[in-house]
Design an enzyme around this catalytic site. Structure first.
Site, PDB file in Angstrom:
ATOM      1  CB  THR A  29       2.124  -0.329  -1.101  1.00 23.24           C
ATOM      2  OG1 THR A  29       2.296  -1.647  -1.638  1.00 23.24           O
ATOM      3  CG2 THR A  29       1.261   0.468  -2.076  1.00 23.24           C
ATOM      4  N   GLY A  30       3.325   2.678  -1.343  1.00 23.69           N
ATOM      5  CA  GLY A  30       3.033   4.066  -0.956  1.00 23.69           C
ATOM      6  C   GLY A  30       4.095   5.029  -1.462  1.00 23.69           C
ATOM      7  CG  ASP A  82       4.899  -1.060   3.825  1.00 24.96           C
ATOM      8  OD1 ASP A  82       4.779  -0.035   3.118  1.00 24.96           O
ATOM      9  OD2 ASP A  82       3.976  -1.880   3.982  1.00 24.96           O
ATOM     10  N   GLY A  83       6.095   1.792   4.508  1.00 22.27           N
ATOM     11  CA  GLY A  83       5.706   3.037   5.170  1.00 22.27           C
ATOM     12  C   GLY A  83       4.584   2.799   6.176  1.00 22.27           C
ATOM     13  CB  ALA A  84       3.440   3.581   9.041  1.00 24.27           C
ATOM     14  N   GLY A  96      -2.485   0.980   5.446  1.00 22.20           N
ATOM     15  CA  GLY A  96      -3.589   0.662   4.551  1.00 22.20           C
ATOM     16  C   GLY A  96      -4.225   1.870   3.899  1.00 22.20           C
ATOM     17  N   GLY A  98      -3.189   3.287   1.462  1.00 23.04           N
ATOM     18  CA  GLY A  98      -3.135   3.012   0.014  1.00 23.04           C
ATOM     19  C   GLY A  98      -3.893   1.746  -0.361  1.00 23.04           C
ATOM     20  CD  GLU A 104       0.967  -2.037   2.765  1.00 20.04           C
ATOM     21  OE1 GLU A 104       1.299  -1.155   1.980  1.00 20.04           O
ATOM     22  OE2 GLU A 104       0.248  -1.815   3.754  1.00 20.04           O
ATOM     23  CE  LYS A 122       2.495   9.597   6.728  1.00 15.39           C
ATOM     24  NZ  LYS A 122       3.032   8.591   5.836  1.00 15.39           N
TER      25      LYS A 122
HETATM   26  C1  5RP Z   1      -0.374   1.490   1.882  1.00 13.52           C
HETATM   27  C2  5RP Z   1       0.266   1.847   3.164  1.00 13.52           C
HETATM   28  C3  5RP Z   1       1.287   2.933   3.161  1.00 13.52           C
HETATM   29  O1  5RP Z   1       2.452   2.445   3.720  1.00 13.52           O
HETATM   30  C4  5RP Z   1       0.788   4.094   3.963  1.00 13.52           C
HETATM   31  O2  5RP Z   1      -0.452   4.503   3.433  1.00 13.52           O
HETATM   32  C5  5RP Z   1       1.777   5.260   3.936  1.00 13.52           C
HETATM   33  O3  5RP Z   1       1.821   5.827   2.672  1.00 13.52           O
HETATM   34  P1  5RP Z   1       2.773   7.024   2.299  1.00 13.52           P
HETATM   35  O4  5RP Z   1       4.168   6.517   2.314  1.00 13.52           O
HETATM   36  O5  5RP Z   1       2.310   7.407   0.906  1.00 13.52           O
HETATM   37  O6  5RP Z   1       2.548   8.134   3.280  1.00 13.52           O
HETATM   38  O7  5RP Z   1      -0.013   1.294   4.200  1.00 13.52           O
HETATM   39  O8  5RP Z   1      -1.364   0.523   2.052  1.00 13.52           O
END
Ligand code: 5RP
Length: 219
Positions: A29-30, A82-84, A96, A98, A104, A122
């Site tokens: 998500t994100g 997934d992102g971070a 988290g 988001g 996740e 990041k």
């Molecule tokens: C959502 C997350 C996302 O992976 C994290 O917030 C990174 O978001 P983005 O890709 O928008 O920088 O953990 O719960």
């Protein structure tokens, strides 16, 4: 598109390389993952479908015509992307931002390979500058907040936000995270905490960073 978004998109695009043909793909998500979903749409005929970590990602996947399966019907997820919010050199993460951390973490646990995609901002020496998100059962929120203060943190209630699971989020500022896996285990033991946004006991396996000099991959 901002320069940071360009780096996120580069990283997301590079993650396609880790998607085996015919597989069910775990999707985080994100905003970085949104770029991944858009890239995945380009090879949607080569995958069986996806499992999703949030209502938002599910909606985007379906809008692209990618089938989203119920995780209970799936036993094998070869890759989770997934992102971070933060990562250290050991690929331990804070996630988290988001609010999707619980689903996740569930998919990350099931996945054979966890590929984290992020822009270079990041990457940190030590986790904890980004406030640590913790999903809590609503009735336990204040009790958990007091426990977090005892640990030296400053929990802030994410007012007005409800997770996809109907719970609430505390964002914990100023925690000294010297031993991420130890803190994760300690917090996991507190009744009322659903999920801690530390992904240290099960870190990412691959980190793809979008940098001004191109893609940097860490394993
Ligand atoms: C959502 C997350 C996302 O992976 C994290 O917030 C990174 O978001 P983005 O890709 O928008 O920088 O953990 O719960």
């Amino acid at each position: 598109m901002t320069p940071q978004d360009q780096l996120k998109q580069q990283a997301a695009q590079a993650a396609l390389e880790y998607v085996p043909a015919g597989s069910i793909v775990g999707v985080g998500t994100g905003s970085t993952v949104n770029f991944f979903i858009d890239a995945l749409a380009g090879i949607k005929n080569q995958i069986e479908g996806a499992v999703s970590s949030s209502e938002a990602s599910t909606k985007r996947l379906r809008a692209h015509g990618i089938e989203v399966l119920d995780l209970n019907a799936v036993s094998d997820v070869p890759v989770y992307v997934d992102g971070a919010d933060e990562t250290n050199a050991h690929l331990q993460l804070i996630k988290g931002g988001g609010g999707a951390l619980t689903r996740e973490k569930i998919i990350a646990q099931l996945a054979k390979k966890f590929v984290c995609v992020a822009d270079e901002s990041k990457m940190v020496q030590r986790l904890g500058k980004f406030p640590l998100p913790i999903e809590v059962i609503p009735m336990a929120r204040s009790m958990i907040a007091r426990e977090l203060v005892k640990l030296g943190g400053q929990p802030v209630y994410r007012d007005g936000f409800v997770t996809d699971n109907g719970n609430q989020i505390l964002d914990v500022h100023n925690l000294e995270i010297m031993e991420p896996a130890k803190l994760e285990a300690e917090l996991n033991n507190l009744p009322g905490i659903v999920t801690v946004g530390l992904f240290a006991i099960r870190p990412a396996d691959v980190l793809i960073l979008g940098t001004a000099n191109g893609i940097r991959t860490l394993t």
